[in-house]
Structures are given as C-alpha cells and as structure tokens.
Design an enzyme around this catalytic site. Sequence first.
Site, PDB file in Angstrom:
ATOM      1  N   ASP A   9       0.861  -1.186   0.000  1.00 32.70           N
ATOM      2  CA  ASP A   9       0.000   0.000   0.000  1.00 32.70           C
ATOM      3  C   ASP A   9       0.893   1.230   0.000  1.00 32.70           C
ATOM      4  O   ASP A   9       1.630   1.464   0.964  1.00 32.70           O
ATOM      5  CB  ASP A   9      -0.872  -0.044   1.272  1.00 32.70           C
ATOM      6  CG  ASP A   9      -1.756   1.173   1.435  1.00 32.70           C
ATOM      7  OD1 ASP A   9      -2.632   1.142   2.324  1.00 32.70           O
ATOM      8  OD2 ASP A   9      -1.566   2.158   0.688  1.00 32.70           O
ATOM      9  N   ILE A  10       0.849   1.991  -1.055  1.00 32.02           N
ATOM     10  CA  ILE A  10       1.765   3.141  -1.230  1.00 32.02           C
ATOM     11  C   ILE A  10       1.579   4.181  -0.131  1.00 32.02           C
ATOM     12  O   ILE A  10       2.510   4.936   0.172  1.00 32.02           O
ATOM     13  CB  ILE A  10       1.602   3.760  -2.627  1.00 32.02           C
ATOM     14  CG1 ILE A  10       2.855   4.562  -3.018  1.00 32.02           C
ATOM     15  CG2 ILE A  10       0.340   4.613  -2.730  1.00 32.02           C
ATOM     16  CD1 ILE A  10       2.900   4.947  -4.491  1.00 32.02           C
ATOM     17  N   GLY A  31      -9.684   4.366  -6.088  1.00 31.37           N
ATOM     18  CA  GLY A  31      -8.369   3.745  -6.263  1.00 31.37           C
ATOM     19  C   GLY A  31      -7.297   4.327  -5.364  1.00 31.37           C
ATOM     20  O   GLY A  31      -7.544   4.669  -4.199  1.00 31.37           O
ATOM     21  N   VAL A  32      -6.088   4.467  -5.937  1.00 32.67           N
ATOM     22  CA  VAL A  32      -4.974   4.961  -5.114  1.00 32.67           C
ATOM     23  C   VAL A  32      -5.202   6.432  -4.741  1.00 32.67           C
ATOM     24  O   VAL A  32      -4.807   6.872  -3.644  1.00 32.67           O
ATOM     25  CB  VAL A  32      -3.631   4.754  -5.843  1.00 32.67           C
ATOM     26  CG1 VAL A  32      -3.472   5.658  -7.046  1.00 32.67           C
ATOM     27  CG2 VAL A  32      -2.456   4.892  -4.886  1.00 32.67           C
ATOM     28  N   ASP A  33      -5.889   7.168  -5.596  1.00 30.77           N
ATOM     29  CA  ASP A  33      -6.218   8.579  -5.309  1.00 30.77           C
ATOM     30  C   ASP A  33      -7.041   8.658  -4.018  1.00 30.77           C
ATOM     31  O   ASP A  33      -6.740   9.421  -3.092  1.00 30.77           O
ATOM     32  CB  ASP A  33      -7.009   9.129  -6.496  1.00 30.77           C
ATOM     33  CG  ASP A  33      -7.157  10.647  -6.496  1.00 30.77           C
ATOM     34  OD1 ASP A  33      -7.852  11.168  -7.375  1.00 30.77           O
ATOM     35  OD2 ASP A  33      -6.551  11.301  -5.623  1.00 30.77           O
ATOM     36  N   SER A 116      -2.418   4.497 -14.255  1.00 33.00           N
ATOM     37  CA  SER A 116      -3.365   4.239 -15.361  1.00 33.00           C
ATOM     38  C   SER A 116      -3.826   2.795 -15.492  1.00 33.00           C
ATOM     39  O   SER A 116      -4.652   2.506 -16.359  1.00 33.00           O
ATOM     40  CB  SER A 116      -2.790   4.685 -16.730  1.00 33.00           C
ATOM     41  OG  SER A 116      -2.902   6.083 -16.884  1.00 33.00           O
ATOM     42  N   TYR A 120      -8.310   3.562 -15.348  1.00 32.90           N
ATOM     43  CA  TYR A 120      -8.014   4.079 -16.690  1.00 32.90           C
ATOM     44  C   TYR A 120      -7.684   2.982 -17.701  1.00 32.90           C
ATOM     45  O   TYR A 120      -7.429   3.260 -18.871  1.00 32.90           O
ATOM     46  CB  TYR A 120      -6.902   5.125 -16.618  1.00 32.90           C
ATOM     47  CG  TYR A 120      -7.388   6.487 -16.128  1.00 32.90           C
ATOM     48  CD1 TYR A 120      -8.714   6.678 -15.739  1.00 32.90           C
ATOM     49  CD2 TYR A 120      -6.530   7.572 -16.053  1.00 32.90           C
ATOM     50  CE1 TYR A 120      -9.159   7.902 -15.280  1.00 32.90           C
ATOM     51  CE2 TYR A 120      -6.955   8.816 -15.617  1.00 32.90           C
ATOM     52  CZ  TYR A 120      -8.277   8.968 -15.226  1.00 32.90           C
ATOM     53  OH  TYR A 120      -8.720  10.189 -14.781  1.00 32.90           O
TER      54      TYR A 120
HETATM   55  N1  APR Z   1      -1.289   1.520  -3.061  1.00 27.68           N
HETATM   56  C1  APR Z   1      -0.701   1.225  -4.252  1.00 27.68           C
HETATM   57  N2  APR Z   1      -1.389   1.019  -5.385  1.00 27.68           N
HETATM   58  C2  APR Z   1      -2.739   1.108  -5.311  1.00 27.68           C
HETATM   59  C3  APR Z   1      -3.432   1.418  -4.114  1.00 27.68           C
HETATM   60  C4  APR Z   1      -2.639   1.626  -2.962  1.00 27.68           C
HETATM   61  N3  APR Z   1      -3.196   1.934  -1.777  1.00 27.68           N
HETATM   62  N4  APR Z   1      -4.775   1.421  -4.386  1.00 27.68           N
HETATM   63  C5  APR Z   1      -4.907   1.112  -5.682  1.00 27.68           C
HETATM   64  N5  APR Z   1      -3.694   0.913  -6.252  1.00 27.68           N
HETATM   65  C6  APR Z   1      -3.355   0.540  -7.622  1.00 27.68           C
HETATM   66  C7  APR Z   1      -4.418  -0.153  -8.427  1.00 27.68           C
HETATM   67  O1  APR Z   1      -4.496  -1.531  -8.081  1.00 27.68           O
HETATM   68  C8  APR Z   1      -3.871   0.056  -9.829  1.00 27.68           C
HETATM   69  O2  APR Z   1      -2.902  -0.947 -10.120  1.00 27.68           O
HETATM   70  O3  APR Z   1      -3.105   1.721  -8.350  1.00 27.68           O
HETATM   71  C9  APR Z   1      -3.150   1.397  -9.731  1.00 27.68           C
HETATM   72  C10 APR Z   1      -3.841   2.531 -10.466  1.00 27.68           C
HETATM   73  O4  APR Z   1      -5.248   2.351 -10.383  1.00 27.68           O
HETATM   74  P1  APR Z   1      -6.233   3.601 -10.090  1.00 27.68           P
HETATM   75  O5  APR Z   1      -6.059   4.046  -8.699  1.00 27.68           O
HETATM   76  O6  APR Z   1      -7.597   3.171 -10.535  1.00 27.68           O
HETATM   77  O7  APR Z   1      -5.677   4.771 -11.017  1.00 27.68           O
HETATM   78  P2  APR Z   1      -5.802   4.964 -12.608  1.00 27.68           P
HETATM   79  O8  APR Z   1      -6.006   3.690 -13.343  1.00 27.68           O
HETATM   80  O9  APR Z   1      -4.630   5.844 -12.947  1.00 27.68           O
HETATM   81  O10 APR Z   1      -7.156   5.794 -12.739  1.00 27.68           O
HETATM   82  C11 APR Z   1      -7.178   7.094 -12.214  1.00 27.68           C
HETATM   83  O11 APR Z   1      -9.124   6.659 -10.913  1.00 27.68           O
HETATM   84  O12 APR Z   1      -9.223   6.895  -8.652  1.00 27.68           O
HETATM   85  C12 APR Z   1      -9.502   7.509  -9.837  1.00 27.68           C
HETATM   86  O13 APR Z   1      -9.303   9.852  -9.323  1.00 27.68           O
HETATM   87  C13 APR Z   1      -8.708   8.775 -10.020  1.00 27.68           C
HETATM   88  O14 APR Z   1     -10.022   9.411 -11.905  1.00 27.68           O
HETATM   89  C14 APR Z   1      -8.754   8.902 -11.510  1.00 27.68           C
HETATM   90  C15 APR Z   1      -8.620   7.462 -11.975  1.00 27.68           C
END
Ligand code: APR
Length: 171
Positions: A9-10, A31-33, A116, A120
């Site tokens: 978990d980042i 997601g990670v955001d 992404s 995404y």
């Molecule tokens: N730590 C590390 N990696 C994580 C965590 C975490 N706590 N939570 C999720 N991830 C991983 C996911 O498993 C995926 O492999 O982060 C990677 C990116 O996934 P997303 O978070 O869905 O990001 P992305 O695909 O870039 O889409 C961005 O999603 O959350 C929304 O606001 C964000 O609209 C934007 C879109």
Amino acid sequence: MTIRVTEGDITTVPVDAIVNAANNSLLGGGGVDGAIHRAAGPELLAECRLLGGCRTGDAKITRAYALPARYVIHTVGPVWQGGDRGEADMLARCYWRSLVLAADYGLKSIAFPAISTGAYGYPVEHAAQVAAAATHAWLFSNPGTGVEDVRFVCFDILATSHYRRAVQALG
Ligand code: APR
C-alpha cells in the site's frame, strides 16, 4: 541509484514523495487517489483545490500531511483507448514530470503506483514496460539530480510480477 518493485500500500511508504494517480480535477477519486486522500487527511484536498487541476501527462506537488511521505506528487495518466492515441508517450510523461518535480525539490526517494492500470484501463504489462523504460531513461539522462531511490509499489501480485519483469529487463 536503485529502481525496485514492491507489493503493498503506497500510503504506508516512508519516502520523500509518493506519486498519486489522480484525475484532471485533482479533487480526489477512487483507487490509489482515494487511498492517498483518506490517509493524508482533509488538508490534502484543501491544498489540491488551490492547484487549478492538472493536465494529463503533467504533475503537481503538494505536502503529504498525515502520510509518512513528505510530499505527494499528483500526476494524471492517460485513459487507455486501444494504444494508438499516444497513450504510451503520455504515460511516460507522467513519470518524467514526476521525476523532474522530485529533482526540483531536492528529493532522494520517490514511489510510484501502477499509473493508469486501474480505472483508466491501461494493460498492466505494457504500462509496466513504459514505466520502467521512462524512469530508467530519465535517471540515466539526468545524472547528479540526487534522485536515487525509485520504487514501484504495486497493489496486487499481477502488477507486481509485470513491474518486476519490466525492471529486470532493463539489465
Ligand atoms: N497503493 C498502491 N497502489 C494502489 C493502491 C494503494 N493503496 N490502491 C490502488 N492501487 C493501484 C491499483 O491496483 C492500480 O494498479 O493503483 C493502480 C492505479 O489504479 P487507479 O487508482 O484506478 O488509477 P488509474 O487507473 O490511474 O485511474 C485514475 O481513478 O481513482 C480515480 O481519481 C482517479 O479518476 C482517476 C482514476
């Protein structure tokens, strides 16, 4: 100078900066955001509101508040549209722009999620190859910036295996 891949978990990683896979509004999401905003606390959103959003492929930096990291670098990856709409170049720019900000702020360590590859829809094997190549190219064409510890922190075993393979292929 090291590039390493870990699974986890980042939001728990104590580096100078963690990178957030944000959207163009910079006002949070899933997601990670979502995880980063939850762990940082409401002050992160308050600072993000002042940034005026972020273009895809660009990056902006904020403090990290309750996170163990010192800064959050918010970048916006491309939405996968089949691969012939410049997605690879845009994804590479996310890594370059984040590394430029880290260097500008004199940071030594930075952790990236798999940008992404979640909402995404970017295929994780290809995204890993783009991430590894872009990071390696930037580090070796910008020696002496002080950025010396780069990590890819993956949230599941599939992403971890693809990022590990991509980093190992760098030689
Ligand atoms: N730590 C590390 N990696 C994580 C965590 C975490 N706590 N939570 C999720 N991830 C991983 C996911 O498993 C995926 O492999 O982060 C990677 C990116 O996934 P997303 O978070 O869905 O990001 P992305 O695909 O870039 O889409 C961005 O999603 O959350 C929304 O606001 C964000 O609209 C934007 C879109």
